[in-house]
Write an enzyme that holds these catalytic residues in place. Structure first.
Site, mmCIF file in Angstrom:
data_model
loop_
_atom_site.group_PDB
_atom_site.id
_atom_site.type_symbol
_atom_site.label_atom_id
_atom_site.label_comp_id
_atom_site.label_asym_id
_atom_site.label_seq_id
_atom_site.Cartn_x
_atom_site.Cartn_y
_atom_site.Cartn_z
ATOM 1 N N SER A 179 11.351 8.375 -4.209
ATOM 2 C CA SER A 179 10.489 8.504 -5.391
ATOM 3 C C SER A 179 10.728 9.802 -6.155
ATOM 4 O O SER A 179 10.602 9.820 -7.387
ATOM 5 C CB SER A 179 9.013 8.397 -4.983
ATOM 6 O OG SER A 179 8.637 9.449 -4.122
ATOM 7 N N HIS A 205 -5.462 6.872 -1.134
ATOM 8 C CA HIS A 205 -5.321 6.547 0.284
ATOM 9 C C HIS A 205 -6.253 7.412 1.136
ATOM 10 O O HIS A 205 -6.841 6.929 2.106
ATOM 11 C CB HIS A 205 -3.866 6.757 0.719
ATOM 12 C CG HIS A 205 -2.974 5.613 0.354
ATOM 13 N ND1 HIS A 205 -2.296 4.865 1.290
ATOM 14 C CD2 HIS A 205 -2.663 5.077 -0.856
ATOM 15 C CE1 HIS A 205 -1.598 3.927 0.683
ATOM 16 N NE2 HIS A 205 -1.798 4.039 -0.631
ATOM 17 N N VAL A 234 11.463 1.892 0.704
ATOM 18 C CA VAL A 234 11.110 1.669 -0.698
ATOM 19 C C VAL A 234 10.361 2.911 -1.201
ATOM 20 O O VAL A 234 9.835 3.671 -0.396
ATOM 21 C CB VAL A 234 10.226 0.405 -0.852
ATOM 22 C CG1 VAL A 234 11.030 -0.845 -0.622
ATOM 23 C CG2 VAL A 234 9.011 0.454 0.075
ATOM 24 N N LYS A 242 12.248 -6.982 7.232
ATOM 25 C CA LYS A 242 13.086 -6.631 6.089
ATOM 26 C C LYS A 242 14.210 -7.645 5.892
ATOM 27 O O LYS A 242 15.001 -7.881 6.802
ATOM 28 C CB LYS A 242 13.662 -5.226 6.286
ATOM 29 C CG LYS A 242 12.588 -4.150 6.375
ATOM 30 C CD LYS A 242 13.150 -2.801 6.759
ATOM 31 C CE LYS A 242 12.017 -1.794 6.960
ATOM 32 N NZ LYS A 242 12.510 -0.469 7.421
ATOM 33 N N ASP A 257 0.793 -1.235 0.000
ATOM 34 C CA ASP A 257 0.000 0.000 0.000
ATOM 35 C C ASP A 257 0.822 1.281 0.000
ATOM 36 O O ASP A 257 0.335 2.313 0.454
ATOM 37 C CB ASP A 257 -0.916 0.007 1.226
ATOM 38 C CG ASP A 257 -0.129 0.020 2.530
ATOM 39 O OD1 ASP A 257 0.627 -0.936 2.774
ATOM 40 O OD2 ASP A 257 -0.259 0.986 3.305
ATOM 41 N N CYS A 258 2.042 1.281 -0.492
ATOM 42 C CA CYS A 258 2.883 2.481 -0.464
ATOM 43 C C CYS A 258 2.555 3.418 -1.627
ATOM 44 O O CYS A 258 2.749 3.059 -2.795
ATOM 45 C CB CYS A 258 4.355 2.074 -0.530
ATOM 46 S SG CYS A 258 5.481 3.468 -0.655
#
Length: 283
Positions: free
Chosen positions: A145, A231, A132, A119, A91-92
């Site tokens: 990102s 979200h 991530v 992890k 869900d990122c």
């Protein structure tokens, strides 16, 4: 879900049955199932598009077409894995932003799912920060990102997704306002109104300048904001029984337009994962 995209040139050499790789929890580890069939039909844009797939294995690669040059090897990208189904995307919203960029640029890529609750050592060796998304470009792993999408734009400028600087910040305060309202336990602290103000401002902007932030074409700013609005809609609806007012019709149409894009559908996390992902913040 591990994902490999096939360019049209490469697709022409394939039979109607395409071998797909099953996702593995270890980097680079795959098995080849023999019971997955993919069917392609021609269209005007890409030459081919996946129209139907039959899968019996629990975790199979999604094969989709790309107009990128056949010489481009699939880019490796590490993303959050689902907490409800380890074979699915997590869900990122920042991971989805990068995946959307790859999809919209029609670049071949392969996702590696990372369990952020435990992890793995191989992942921490790649990115000691344990965050991530991370992508491998020119034999180097790149995190964040913002950096990743900018690098992709510079390296693969066609189709262009850059948002003009004067428009790049449109809607940028919505996410922080959403988090403030979601965390709030005091109905009178002004966080709801702060969010409504940001959403109303964006609604007015889209009304005058839409359908997307940069006008008729989707751009990097939309690919960043879209996952955050997704979200917002799910988590506020679940935890606060709150909905975006119908009066913000241009915003709602914008969300529908972004959410219905093929690239968004392919890269969206399950509703259950989004809800669980925000649970700690409201506990």
């Amino acid at each position: 879900m591990s994902s490999i995209k096939i360019t049209p040139a490469a697709a022409c050499t394939l039979s109607s049955t395409v071998k797909a790789f099953a996702c593995s929890s270890r980097l680079g580890s795959h098995r080849v199932p023999t019971n997955s069939s993919f069917f392609f039909t021609r269209n005007n844009r890409n030459g081919f598009t996946q129209s139907r797939s039959r899968r019996r294995a629990a975790a199979l690669t999604v094969v989709s077409m790309s107009s990128a040059a056949a010489a481009i090897n699939p880019l490796e990208i590490l993303v959050k894995g689902s907490v409800t189904n380890p074979t699915k995307l997590g869900d990122c919203p920042f991971c989805q932003r990068v995946l959307l960029t790859l999809e919209e640029k029609q670049l071949p890529y392969e996702t590696k799912l990372v369990d952020l609750t435990n992890k793995p050592e191989w992942f921490l060796k790649i990115n000691p920060d344990g965050k991530v998304p991370v992508i491998k470009l020119d034999e180097k792993w790149i995190a964040d990102s913002d950096v990743i999408t900018q690098t992709l734009e510079e390296k693969y400028p066609d189709p262009p997704l850059a948002t003009p600087p004067e428009k790049a910040s449109v809607g940028s305060k919505i996410f922080s306002s959403f988090i403030g309202f979601l965390k709030s336990k005091d109905p009178g602290d002004g966080t709801e109104q702060a969010l409504l103000n940001e959403l109303s401002s964006f609604n007015d902007y889209i009304k005058e300048n839409g359908p997307f932030i940069n006008g008729k074409d989707i751009s990097a700013a939309d690919l960043s904001l879209g996952p955050k609005l997704f979200h917002l809609e799910i988590s506020l609806g679940h935890y606060k029984n709150w909905r975006i007012p119908d009066s913000l019709s241009h915003l709602k149409f914008y969300m529908k337009s972004v959410f219905s894009r093929d690239s968004f559908v392919k890269t969206t996390a399950a509703r259950e994962d989004v809800i669980l992902g925000w649970k700690k913040l409201v506990a």
